[in-house]
Scaffold this motif. Structure first.
Motif, short mmCIF file in Angstrom:
data_model
loop_
_atom_site.label_atom_id
_atom_site.label_comp_id
_atom_site.label_asym_id
_atom_site.label_seq_id
_atom_site.Cartn_x
_atom_site.Cartn_y
_atom_site.Cartn_z
N ILE A 1 -4.42 -5.99 -5.42
CA ILE A 1 -4.89 -4.80 -4.70
C ILE A 1 -6.18 -4.33 -5.35
CG2 ILE A 1 -2.53 -4.12 -4.10
CD1 ILE A 1 -2.89 -1.71 -5.99
N VAL B 1 -8.69 -1.15 -5.94
CA VAL B 1 -8.62 0.31 -5.92
C VAL B 1 -9.96 0.91 -6.37
CG1 VAL B 1 -6.13 0.45 -6.24
CG2 VAL B 1 -7.62 0.33 -8.24
N CYS C 1 -2.92 3.56 -11.25
CA CYS C 1 -1.93 2.73 -10.54
C CYS C 1 -0.97 2.05 -11.51
CB CYS C 1 -2.64 1.69 -9.70
SG CYS C 1 -3.56 2.39 -8.31
N ILE D 1 -6.91 2.86 -2.02
CA ILE D 1 -6.66 1.42 -1.99
C ILE D 1 -7.60 0.82 -0.96
CG2 ILE D 1 -4.98 -0.40 -1.49
CD1 ILE D 1 -2.78 1.49 -2.42
N VAL E 1 -5.76 -5.09 0.19
CA VAL E 1 -4.53 -5.68 -0.34
C VAL E 1 -4.46 -7.13 0.12
CG1 VAL E 1 -2.01 -5.60 -0.38
CG2 VAL E 1 -3.31 -3.47 -0.27
N LYS F 1 0.83 -1.21 0.00
CA LYS F 1 0.00 0.00 0.00
C LYS F 1 0.86 1.26 0.00
CE LYS F 1 -3.99 1.98 2.43
NZ LYS F 1 -4.93 1.81 3.56
#
Length: 347
Positions: A235, A237, A250, A222, A225, A205
């Motif tokens: 992850i 998002v 990202c 975020i 994770v 993160k």
């Protein structure tokens, strides 16, 4: 002694980053020990250092009593009232008892105690600094390896990267410069002990926060994770701005942003998943790169039954179940994956 002491104090404050008051209080405590050691007295004494002139004075503290049993600790009411008529039984009288040569003797004998007090104060400052960085990334240099634990030099102190917090795909060598995640900071007799990790999801993160301005600015968030450190991560998002694609932000241009994180984690594969409030949509996305035909949500069991094309079954499950395992960890749902032919047989 005052001039020399003042110069020494200024040097210490500059070198150690300590407050003048901290140093003076440490010196006062040290001089009490020096007085008792050199003058062999059981007196209850207090050392006072003038904050401006640094003049030293020693005061014996005595309790006012009717009849004195211990002259080092007590003073009669009659004697006390000769000093000040307002004194009464139970009051504490302070009498100056500063020896003529106390400055020289104190300087000789108090050095080690002062150094110890300063070390304690310095350790306290270092502890506060790193305690405030719990949950953050620190960069350090591998100093040595002791019984499978990696000791990392952070400049002001050392950090411990235990075997359980090391990535199984990494080797560590003295002189390596690495980023780690601060899991915990503890006070010890030897100073603060910083515990760091290379496997913690928080490291992933924080690395993305460093590389993606939209995350730092709060536009992209975020949400979750899931990591199997050194091998693969996912992850989730979400964008607070409908005009900003969270996955694209990202990934970066030509994959530059995500590649920086992959490089720092020595090749760990990262799936970036769009988060969705609908668990069925989220679970389907979390199983990427597999294509999903249908997701049935069973709220009571917190389970998602997922149907995929026959040829996608092994991809959805992943090698040794890794893809399904990470998807379940990312979404918080138990995931039961069936191929279309398996689902048909159950109907």
């Amino acid at each position: 002694m005052s001039g020399e002491l003042l110069e020494a104090l200024v040097d210490l404050m500059r070198e150690k980053g300590l407050d003048k008051e901290v140093i003076i209080e440490a010196l006062e405590a040290a001089l009490v020990s020096a007085y008792k050691k050199n003058f062999g007295t059981g007196d209850n004494v207090r050392v006072d250092i003038n904050r401006d002139t640094l003049e030293l004075k020693v005061f014996a503290r005595k309790t006012v009593v009717e009849e004195v049993a211990d002259q080092t600790q007590e003073i009669s009411l009659t004697e006390a009232r000769k000093i000040n008529p307002r004194y009464d039984l139970g009051d504490v009288v302070e009498l100056e008892v500063t020896p003529r040569n106390f400055g020289r003797i104190a300087a000789q004998n108090a050095k080690q105690v002062v150094i110890q007090k300063l070390r304690e104060a310095e350790r306290g400052l270092i502890y506060e600094e790193f305690a405030n960085r719990e949950g953050d990334i620190v960069t350090g240099i591998v100093q040595r390896i002791e019984r499978d634990n990696v000791i990392i030099d952070l400049g002001k102190t050392e950090a411990l990267l235990s075997k359980s917090e090391q990535m199984p795909t990494e080797e560590y060598h003295s002189g390596d410069r690495i980023k780690t995640y601060v899991v915990e900071v503890k006070r010890t007799n030897k100073g603060p002990q910083v515990y760091v990790s290379r496997t913690h999801p928080g490291l992933m993160k924080r690395l993305f926060e460093l590389e993606v301005p939209e995350i730092r600015e709060g536009i992209v968030e975020i949400k979750a994770v899931a990591r199997e450190a050194g091998y693969r991560s996912k992850i989730a998002v979400h964008s607070r701005d409908e005009n900003v694609d969270p996955v694209g932000a990202c990934v970066g241009q030509k994959g530059a942003r995500v590649q920086m994180v992959v490089n720092e984690l020595k090749g760990e594969k990262i799936d970036i998943i769009p988060w969705h409030p609908d668990p069925a949509v989220f679970v389907a996305a979390a199983l990427s790169p597999a294509k999903v035909v249908k997701v049935e949500i069973r709220d009571m069991e917190k389970m998602a039954r997922v149907i995929v094309p026959d040829y996608q079954l092994s991809l959805a499950i992943g090698k040794e179940g890794q893809n399904a395992r990470l998807a379940a960890k990312l979404t918080g749902w138990k995931i039961d994956i069936k191929s279309e032919s398996q689902a048909a047989e159950l109907e």
